[in-house]
Structures are given as C-alpha cells and as structure tokens.
Design a protein around this motif. Sequence first.
Motif, PDB file in Angstrom:
ATOM      1  N   LYS A 156      -1.591  -0.506  -9.221  1.00 24.16           N
ATOM      2  CA  LYS A 156      -1.262  -1.511  -8.206  1.00 24.16           C
ATOM      3  C   LYS A 156       0.235  -1.774  -8.151  1.00 24.16           C
ATOM      4  O   LYS A 156       0.838  -1.814  -7.071  1.00 24.16           O
ATOM      5  N   GLU A 157       0.836  -1.947  -9.323  1.00 21.54           N
ATOM      6  CA  GLU A 157       2.262  -2.255  -9.369  1.00 21.54           C
ATOM      7  C   GLU A 157       3.106  -1.099  -8.815  1.00 21.54           C
ATOM      8  O   GLU A 157       4.033  -1.309  -8.024  1.00 21.54           O
ATOM      9  N   GLU A 158       2.776   0.119  -9.240  1.00 19.41           N
ATOM     10  CA  GLU A 158       3.583   1.271  -8.856  1.00 19.41           C
ATOM     11  C   GLU A 158       3.357   1.690  -7.401  1.00 19.41           C
ATOM     12  O   GLU A 158       4.255   2.233  -6.762  1.00 19.41           O
ATOM     13  N   LEU A 159       2.165   1.461  -6.878  1.00 14.33           N
ATOM     14  CA  LEU A 159       1.903   1.810  -5.484  1.00 14.33           C
ATOM     15  C   LEU A 159       2.609   0.862  -4.527  1.00 14.33           C
ATOM     16  O   LEU A 159       3.002   1.262  -3.424  1.00 14.33           O
ATOM     17  N   GLY A 160       2.775  -0.376  -4.922  1.00 18.95           N
ATOM     18  CA  GLY A 160       3.365  -1.367  -4.041  1.00 18.95           C
ATOM     19  C   GLY A 160       2.332  -1.928  -3.081  1.00 18.95           C
ATOM     20  O   GLY A 160       1.285  -1.319  -2.840  1.00 18.95           O
ATOM     21  N   PRO A 161       2.607  -3.097  -2.519  1.00 20.55           N
ATOM     22  CA  PRO A 161       1.607  -3.787  -1.688  1.00 20.55           C
ATOM     23  C   PRO A 161       1.092  -2.969  -0.515  1.00 20.55           C
ATOM     24  O   PRO A 161      -0.108  -2.998  -0.218  1.00 20.55           O
ATOM     25  N   GLU A 162       1.960  -2.246   0.164  1.00 22.60           N
ATOM     26  CA  GLU A 162       1.535  -1.533   1.368  1.00 22.60           C
ATOM     27  C   GLU A 162       0.536  -0.430   1.042  1.00 22.60           C
ATOM     28  O   GLU A 162      -0.532  -0.334   1.652  1.00 22.60           O
ATOM     29  N   VAL A 163       0.866   0.420   0.053  1.00 23.16           N
ATOM     30  CA  VAL A 163      -0.026   1.532  -0.280  1.00 23.16           C
ATOM     31  C   VAL A 163      -1.262   1.027  -1.018  1.00 23.16           C
ATOM     32  O   VAL A 163      -2.383   1.502  -0.788  1.00 23.16           O
ATOM     33  N   TRP A 164      -1.094   0.037  -1.903  1.00 21.61           N
ATOM     34  CA  TRP A 164      -2.247  -0.539  -2.597  1.00 21.61           C
ATOM     35  C   TRP A 164      -3.262  -1.081  -1.600  1.00 21.61           C
ATOM     36  O   TRP A 164      -4.471  -0.975  -1.809  1.00 21.61           O
ATOM     37  N   GLY A 165      -2.777  -1.624  -0.517  1.00 21.41           N
ATOM     38  CA  GLY A 165      -3.674  -2.156   0.498  1.00 21.41           C
ATOM     39  C   GLY A 165      -4.519  -1.098   1.176  1.00 21.41           C
ATOM     40  O   GLY A 165      -5.523  -1.429   1.828  1.00 21.41           O
ATOM     41  N   LYS A 166      -4.158   0.174   1.025  1.00 23.64           N
ATOM     42  CA  LYS A 166      -4.912   1.288   1.603  1.00 23.64           C
ATOM     43  C   LYS A 166      -5.687   2.064   0.545  1.00 23.64           C
ATOM     44  O   LYS A 166      -6.219   3.138   0.829  1.00 23.64           O
ATOM     45  N   THR A 167      -5.736   1.547  -0.678  1.00 24.37           N
ATOM     46  CA  THR A 167      -6.236   2.318  -1.824  1.00 24.37           C
ATOM     47  C   THR A 167      -7.570   1.780  -2.332  1.00 24.37           C
ATOM     48  O   THR A 167      -7.777   0.572  -2.429  1.00 24.37           O
TER      49      THR A 167
END
Length: 390
Positions: free
Chosen positions: A278-289
């Motif tokens: 979650k931390e490394e993906l960042g909010p934008e990509v985490w939101g699609k994961t």
Amino acid sequence: MTQRLQTRRSFLARAGFIGCSLAASPLLTPVSFAAAPWDTRLVVIILRGGMDGLDVVRPVGDPAFAGLRPKLNDAAPALPLDGYFALHPALGALMPLWQNGELGFAHAVSTPYRDKRSHFDGQDILEAGTTEMTNARDGWLNRLLQHVPGVTAETAYAIGIGDVRVLDGAAPSASWAPNAKLKISPQAVRLAELIMEDDPALHAALSEALMLVDGPAGAKAPRLKGAHRNIARFAAERLRGDARIAAFSQNGWDTHRAQQNNISRSLVELGETVLTLKEELGPEVWGKTSVVAVTEFGRTARENGTGGTDHGTGGVMIMAGGAVRGQQMFGKWPGLDEASLYDRRDLMPTRDVRAYLAWIMHGMADVSQATLERDIFPGLEMGDNPNALL
C-alpha cells in the motif's frame, strides 16, 4: 513403515538437515509479475503450508469454537470484526484497512481437493486451478494472460530458483533473483518434504527449520529480516509501471505444533507485506489494486496435543486493496458442531475459492464468465457474483 523411517533417517544423516537453518528467503518464496493492457492491478500471494483460517479469522460467535480450541484461544484477545468473527491479534496492523473498507475475508473456502491433505497435491491443484490432479502444465494466471488480447512487454517476472506455478505456461517470463544465502537446494528441500510428509514430528521439525537462518556459530536466529518487505517493494515498483499482475509465495504456515508462536510470526510478515504494498504503490495505484492471499487447505477444527493443528480442508481467503469492497465477511458459514464438520474433523467448505478468484478477474480484466469457467478454471461453476470489488 520401518523401511520408510530408515529411509528418512538415512536422508537426514546424509544431509544434516534438521540441524541446518534455512532462510524463508526470496529464493524459497518465488515472485512473478505480468504486464497487461488494463489499468487495475492484482496481487496473488500463495501461503504455503496450509494456513489455519480458523485461527486467522476466528468464529468467536460460534458456540462450538471455544471448546475445540481451548489452548490456542488462550492468548492475546482477537480483534472484533463484525460481532461474530474476530481477527488474530498478529494482524492488528491491518485493522485500519478493515475500518476503511480495504480488507475483507471469504471463510469456509477451499479448492476441490479433498481427503488426502497433501501439501504437494494441494498446492499443485491450487496453482493449476483445476478440479483434480491432471497433467496441466500451466497455472490459472498464465491462462488468464493467454486469453487477454494485447498482453505485450514484461509479461512475467519470476524471483528465485523455484517456480511460481500459478504463472507457469505459454506466456513468456523473465527472472530476477535477490541476494540471499541458501544452505540447501530447492530439490533437496522438496525431497525432504516428500519423505517427511507422513510423519508429523519430522514434518513439524522441517517446517520450523525452513523458517530459520544461521546465527552466530550456527545458532538459530529469526527469519531473514526484511525479505518480505523487499519482495513487496519490488512488486510495487513493477506495478507502478507496466506490470498489472504480481504473484509470489510465503512459507511458514504448516503449524503442527507451537502454533501460537509460529502463526504469529507468519501473520506479522503477511501484514507487513500488505502494508508495504500500500505504501509503495501510493494512493492512486493502491486504489486500483486487489491483493488476494490463498492457501492449499485449512487445518483441523480441533487443536492437537502439541499446541498446533493438523492438515484440514476448509480455510479462509484474505482480500485487501483499494479496489476491494471490504469491511465484510463473504461466504456462507457452515458451523462447527460435529455434524457440520467435513469428515467430522475439518471446517466444511461452502464455496470453491476459485469462484472468488474468477469473479475478481472478471471484474478487473473484463474476462467473460464462460472463458473463466471453461478455460481458466476448468470445471468451475462461478455461481452468484459476491461483489468483492468496488
């Protein structure tokens, strides 16, 4: 039986195996990646060893639960989820995800594998995505890639010596191996596992050895620190770029004895892995994961005499990510009274774990239900959509 025991002793004497310490390192936890044309991300974590779903997500509201596990439950209190189920305290770091709707669980799930409860057969069926042992040479994630048009560069990355069989197949793959010290080859580990599987004492000793690395003068020390975080960081780096699918495995879930300590260590690592993603993906990509963690089978409903549990059937699937419709328990709970147990010993599966995986893939990659049931998960009936994704 005598000949088998002699064979085991002979092998142990030649390899010096029980005395060795083996790292739960990336060399024993392979990672694969795949690039695809859609914008969502999927992370699949294979939990090798048979994770005890009844310990991870405890059905504290079931009247039979406390009597089945008086010693295992006599530890740090579980964390309430929905009034009926509670989370193992070692996953406490994930409670904010639950509260934010980014963590959910599907209980009483399994593959179609039944009765023999062999790690090897169970893992093969889990990663092949089939209904029974076949000669299938590819895994269900690879078959997904074969049915999605436009898959191009960086289709698959594999970390470590061993295969991530869920991504084996016609889709091309590259490899990346982190620095790690390994005292014994994967082939020797596999042989030892095969020899010891029918002997609970030797099996438990092997599982513990696989979780350790060498300390000073050969003393036992904790697992190789940070390996799981490094895997998660590397996965996130790729997923921020062209990769859309990551698959890797984590060991340490075979808890025949001393389960309170052993499963806690594994759960802490799993929680840190998810939070690092979650931390490394960042909010934008985490939101699609979507992150899914699955295991080859669950464990017995009743604890054994050595503070652990033995190979079982029904278990739990973990789902996390910004794309997950979390803060809920999926599936139908069968109950833990003796008449409701599978073979009067295991949690009764009420849904095929492949159905959840298939519906997630349907939502993320827009693959048709017919293709999923016929080609990717042969023999599967997906049933109703559990709506696990936003």
